[in-house]
Motif scaffolding. Structure first.
Motif, PDB file in Angstrom:
ATOM      1  N   UNK A 182       7.415   3.133  18.344  1.00  0.00           N
ATOM      2  CA  UNK A 182       7.531   3.772  17.034  1.00  0.00           C
ATOM      3  C   UNK A 182       7.197   5.242  17.233  1.00  0.00           C
ATOM      4  N   UNK A 183       8.152   6.104  16.935  1.00  0.00           N
ATOM      5  CA  UNK A 183       7.932   7.522  17.155  1.00  0.00           C
ATOM      6  C   UNK A 183       8.473   8.301  15.962  1.00  0.00           C
ATOM      7  N   UNK A 184       8.041   9.552  15.895  1.00  0.00           N
ATOM      8  CA  UNK A 184       8.594  10.457  14.890  1.00  0.00           C
ATOM      9  C   UNK A 184       7.946  10.409  13.535  1.00  0.00           C
ATOM     10  N   UNK A 185       6.902   9.581  13.342  1.00  0.00           N
ATOM     11  CA  UNK A 185       6.241   9.546  12.039  1.00  0.00           C
ATOM     12  C   UNK A 185       5.608  10.902  11.754  1.00  0.00           C
ATOM     13  N   UNK A 186       5.853  11.432  10.589  1.00  0.00           N
ATOM     14  CA  UNK A 186       5.228  12.681  10.190  1.00  0.00           C
ATOM     15  C   UNK A 186       4.342  12.435   8.986  1.00  0.00           C
ATOM     16  N   UNK A 187       3.306  13.254   8.895  1.00  0.00           N
ATOM     17  CA  UNK A 187       2.354  13.080   7.824  1.00  0.00           C
ATOM     18  C   UNK A 187       2.067  14.371   7.094  1.00  0.00           C
ATOM     19  N   UNK A 188       1.550  14.238   5.901  1.00  0.00           N
ATOM     20  CA  UNK A 188       1.098  15.368   5.109  1.00  0.00           C
ATOM     21  C   UNK A 188      -0.183  14.939   4.402  1.00  0.00           C
ATOM     22  N   UNK A 189      -0.906  15.867   3.774  1.00  0.00           N
ATOM     23  CA  UNK A 189      -2.165  15.494   3.133  1.00  0.00           C
ATOM     24  C   UNK A 189      -1.992  14.346   2.151  1.00  0.00           C
ATOM     25  N   UNK A 190      -3.012  13.532   1.987  1.00  0.00           N
ATOM     26  CA  UNK A 190      -2.919  12.384   1.087  1.00  0.00           C
ATOM     27  C   UNK A 190      -2.890  12.838  -0.369  1.00  0.00           C
ATOM     28  N   UNK A 191      -2.525  11.946  -1.266  1.00  0.00           N
ATOM     29  CA  UNK A 191      -2.576  12.293  -2.688  1.00  0.00           C
ATOM     30  C   UNK A 191      -4.032  12.475  -3.127  1.00  0.00           C
ATOM     31  N   UNK A 192      -4.274  13.165  -4.230  1.00  0.00           N
ATOM     32  CA  UNK A 192      -5.652  13.353  -4.702  1.00  0.00           C
ATOM     33  C   UNK A 192      -6.247  12.109  -5.340  1.00  0.00           C
ATOM     34  N   UNK A 193      -5.442  11.078  -5.498  1.00  0.00           N
ATOM     35  CA  UNK A 193      -5.889   9.844  -6.131  1.00  0.00           C
ATOM     36  C   UNK A 193      -5.748   8.668  -5.179  1.00  0.00           C
ATOM     37  N   UNK A 194      -6.407   7.582  -5.517  1.00  0.00           N
ATOM     38  CA  UNK A 194      -6.229   6.331  -4.797  1.00  0.00           C
ATOM     39  C   UNK A 194      -5.994   5.219  -5.798  1.00  0.00           C
ATOM     40  N   UNK A 195      -5.350   4.169  -5.350  1.00  0.00           N
ATOM     41  CA  UNK A 195      -5.015   3.058  -6.231  1.00  0.00           C
ATOM     42  C   UNK A 195      -6.246   2.210  -6.509  1.00  0.00           C
ATOM     43  N   UNK A 196      -6.299   1.663  -7.716  1.00  0.00           N
ATOM     44  CA  UNK A 196      -7.346   0.725  -8.104  1.00  0.00           C
ATOM     45  C   UNK A 196      -6.668  -0.538  -8.620  1.00  0.00           C
ATOM     46  N   UNK A 197      -7.090  -1.677  -8.102  1.00  0.00           N
ATOM     47  CA  UNK A 197      -6.572  -2.967  -8.549  1.00  0.00           C
ATOM     48  C   UNK A 197      -7.606  -3.599  -9.483  1.00  0.00           C
ATOM     49  N   UNK A 198      -7.235  -3.767 -10.743  1.00  0.00           N
ATOM     50  CA  UNK A 198      -8.126  -4.364 -11.741  1.00  0.00           C
ATOM     51  C   UNK A 198      -7.569  -5.736 -12.108  1.00  0.00           C
ATOM     52  N   UNK A 199      -8.457  -6.705 -12.203  1.00  0.00           N
ATOM     53  CA  UNK A 199      -8.035  -8.069 -12.519  1.00  0.00           C
ATOM     54  C   UNK A 199      -8.828  -8.599 -13.705  1.00  0.00           C
ATOM     55  N   UNK A 200      -8.172  -9.428 -14.514  1.00  0.00           N
ATOM     56  CA  UNK A 200      -8.814 -10.032 -15.677  1.00  0.00           C
ATOM     57  C   UNK A 200      -8.226 -11.413 -15.909  1.00  0.00           C
ATOM     58  N   UNK A 201      -9.015 -12.246 -16.561  1.00  0.00           N
ATOM     59  CA  UNK A 201      -8.556 -13.597 -16.894  1.00  0.00           C
ATOM     60  C   UNK A 201      -7.568 -13.515 -18.051  1.00  0.00           C
ATOM     61  N   UNK A 202      -6.316 -13.880 -17.784  1.00  0.00           N
ATOM     62  CA  UNK A 202      -5.275 -13.861 -18.792  1.00  0.00           C
ATOM     63  C   UNK A 202      -5.213 -15.180 -19.549  1.00  0.00           C
ATOM     64  N   UNK A 203      -5.586 -16.260 -18.890  1.00  0.00           N
ATOM     65  CA  UNK A 203      -5.527 -17.577 -19.507  1.00  0.00           C
ATOM     66  C   UNK A 203      -5.532 -18.653 -18.449  1.00  0.00           C
TER      67      UNK A 203
END
Length: 591
Positions: free
Chosen positions: A296-317
């Motif tokens: 695997x070659x050629x991957x390029x990167x840039x600075x990360x986003x200023x946010x990160x994902x949050x996974x919230x869970x709740x009892x629906x039923x």
């Protein structure tokens, strides 16, 4: 510079092969063992177990027999089996090591569990808008059971730098389990964007274990020894490039196509966002460098986003599901009667969902050719009315008073016990609002977010321009000339379709427009569809927004997390140029 670090995966999800660590320890030498146990549906399941939260206990059973050998070989182990209790798993590992006489040092990473901080976030103006609906978390109307922010790999790197042998995490990103050890091994800086991007790419490939060695692969008939496909190894160099391979003694294969399959799996487009770096997947190139070795070659990167994902869970039923069977002829009329009988005197608050699976043959050669399955699901917000409804009792009572030929699988019991149904809320938080800490032998290490960040929206790729040239065609399954893999990202399903033969690519990219996809898959006619192209991978990628409802843990689909959407698409008949079929030569289209 140090040579490449060899990182071997031993788990792709909660429920993967229990013998995996045994196999990897008996296989080729690696520097780091990496085990991924968490996913959105996994966290949902853990959060819904009557409030009993904790770590993945069977990981402890898997690794206990090998603790002494791990210490003797100087190997490192990194895992997110800490679940909701990384500290508890770290303590259990230390006790197990003492009992086994193994001299291992254990660290753990925390900060992902932000459940207790939700009120604080709201007061600070972090509305945690749903990534799909845009509504603020306060509009959900459900009481969160769990909320976990996605952490990056620098906490892992710090633990290893301080001398830890085993690093236990909660919800770090899947790829961070690889990127963190690579950053430690090569002593990368926080802003070595291209190197980090390469490691995240390698981590994305090996995070799902045998996915990279032939598991869940459209071309499975071309993979030798697939009975027990082995676990992959990523050899990551100082510049972030990598070679994906596997243990020589194990089954399966590593090919350009098995790696492509994983690269297009569970992504939202060419920008692959991570708390440490934004990966530009459209620059990635693959090359076979030997048997079971793909660079695997050629991957390029840039600075990360200023946010990160949050996974919230709740009892629906709560929900109950059972499957019964209907035999031709007059299948539709029979299902109509079953719907009416099962739904008679339905208690308030209980809802029914019926899914017909399969089609009976016109002139069946066996009884099973004449049979379709009918999945019956009952849901309710509260447990009591669902239990009172008694779906299993209702189904059992229909043998003498319903359709001709009514039956269920006599070798299995009908289910009557409601189980929790967990809803999912994906949101974003500023990285600066999330604590990221490493704990090791009485010391606490604060992990700061990268100083640089930038928003990187997905690129907009125009629909293909130009008509397909008139030529001789045959109506055949798309899978005759293309592979595919699909998965889930919350309520969205993604599917990547690629041409294993470069000569097919120009036709494939023109043929698979969004309009054509909607024609092929009528289930998505009302959904937003996002299309991207990956020319280096010869792939067209689609995001089907909302196909999975609000997420795999709550939707009512039989294919809960969209695993078979890609194969469904490959089964669709399309006009394929005859010249491509002759060039393919060895393709078997007879089925």
């Amino acid at each position: 510079m140090r040579g490449p670090v060899r990182i071997g995966n031993f788990s792709g999800y909660l429920g993967d092969r229990f013998t995996a660590i045994d196999e990897v320890m008996a296989g080729d030498p690696v520097d780091v063992l990496m085990g991924d146990y968490l996913a959105e549906v996994t966290l949902a399941a853990l959060s819904g177990r009557d409030g009993r939260r904790g770590y993945v206990s069977y990981f402890l059973d898997q690794i206990r027999p090998h603790l002494a050998a791990i210490a003797e070989r100087g190997m490192k182990v990194v895992t997110n089996a800490g679940g909701f209790d990384p500290a508890g798993l770290a303590d259990a590992l230390l006790k197990a090591a003492a009992e086994e006489g193994a001299d291992v040092r254990v660290a753990y990473v925390e900060g992902d569990d932000v459940l207790s901080r939700l009120p604080e976030y709201e007061r600070a103006g972090h509305l945690m808008e749903n990534l799909d609906s845009g509504e603020p978390l306060s509009a959900w109307g459900l009481e969160p059971l769990a909320a976990n922010a996605y952490l990056g790999g620098w906490g892992i790197a710090r633990a290893l730098a301080e001398g830890a042998d085993i690093v236990v995490c909660g919800r770090v990103t899947d790829a961070s389990l690889t990127a963190g050890p690579a950053a430690w091994w090569h002593d990368w800086a926080f802003d070595d964007w291209n190197a980090l991007a390469g490691a995240v790419t390698a981590g994305h490939v090996i995070e799902c274990g045998p996915h990279a060695t032939g598991g869940n692969f459209s071309g499975f008939t071309t993979i030798p020894h697939l009975l027990v496909p082995g676990f992959p190894i990523a050899e990551i160099a100082a510049d972030g490039s990598s070679v994906i391979t596997k243990h020589a003694r194990d089954g399966g294969a590593v090919t350009v196509d098995t790696i492509t399959a994983q690269l297009v799996y569970e992504i939202q487009g060419p920008r692959y966002l991570n708390p440490d770096v934004t990966v530009h997947l459209d620059t990635v190139e693959l090359a076979a460098t030997g048997p079971d070795r793909v660079e695997i070659r050629g991957a390029t990167g840039s600075p990360p986003p200023p946010t990160t994902k949050v996974a919230v869970f709740a009892l629906l039923g709560y929900e109950i599901v059972n499957t019964i069977f209907v035999t031709a002829p007059e299948v539709t009329a029979k299902i109509d009667l079953l719907r009416a009988q099962i739904g008679r005197d339905l208690p308030a608050g209980v809802e029914l969902s019926f899914t017909r699976i399969g089609t009976a043959a016109d002139d069946p050669q066996t009884q099973w050719d004449a049979t379709v399955a009918l999945r019956v699901m009952a849901t309710a917000a509260e447990r009591e009315p669902l239990a009172r409804f008694g779906l299993a009792r209702r189904l059992s009572s229909l043998y003498l008073q319903s359709i001709p030929g009514f039956f269920h699988d006599g070798a299995s019991q009908l289910t009557g016990t409601p189980k929790p149904r967990i809803d999912y809320w994906p949101a974003l938080l500023p990285l600066t609002a999330v604590d990221h800490r490493t704990f090791f032998e009485g010391q606490t290490y604060e992990i700061s977010p990268p100083e640089q960040s930038e928003t990187a929206p997905q690129p907009v790729h125009p629909e293909p321009v130009g008509a397909l040239s008139p030529e001789d065609v045959r109506n055949l399954p798309l899978g005759t000339v293309a592979y595919a893999r699909s998965g889930d990202k919350g309520g969205n399903s993604n599917v990547g379709i690629w041409a294993p033969d470069e000569r097919v690519w120009p036709w494939l990219r023109l043929a698979l427009s969004t309009v054509e996809l909607r024609r092929l898959v009528p289930e998505i006619k009302e959904l937003e569809v996002i299309r991207h192209e990956f020319p280096h991978l010869r792939a067209v990628h689609f995001v089907l927004r909302g196909l999975l409802g609000t997420g795999g843990s709550a939707n009512l689909r039989v294919d809960q997390v969209g695993k078979a959407v890609g194969e469904y698409l490959r089964a669709k008949h399309v006009p394929i140029p005859v010249r491509l079929l002759s060039e393919q030569g060895s393709v078997d289209v007879t089925d």
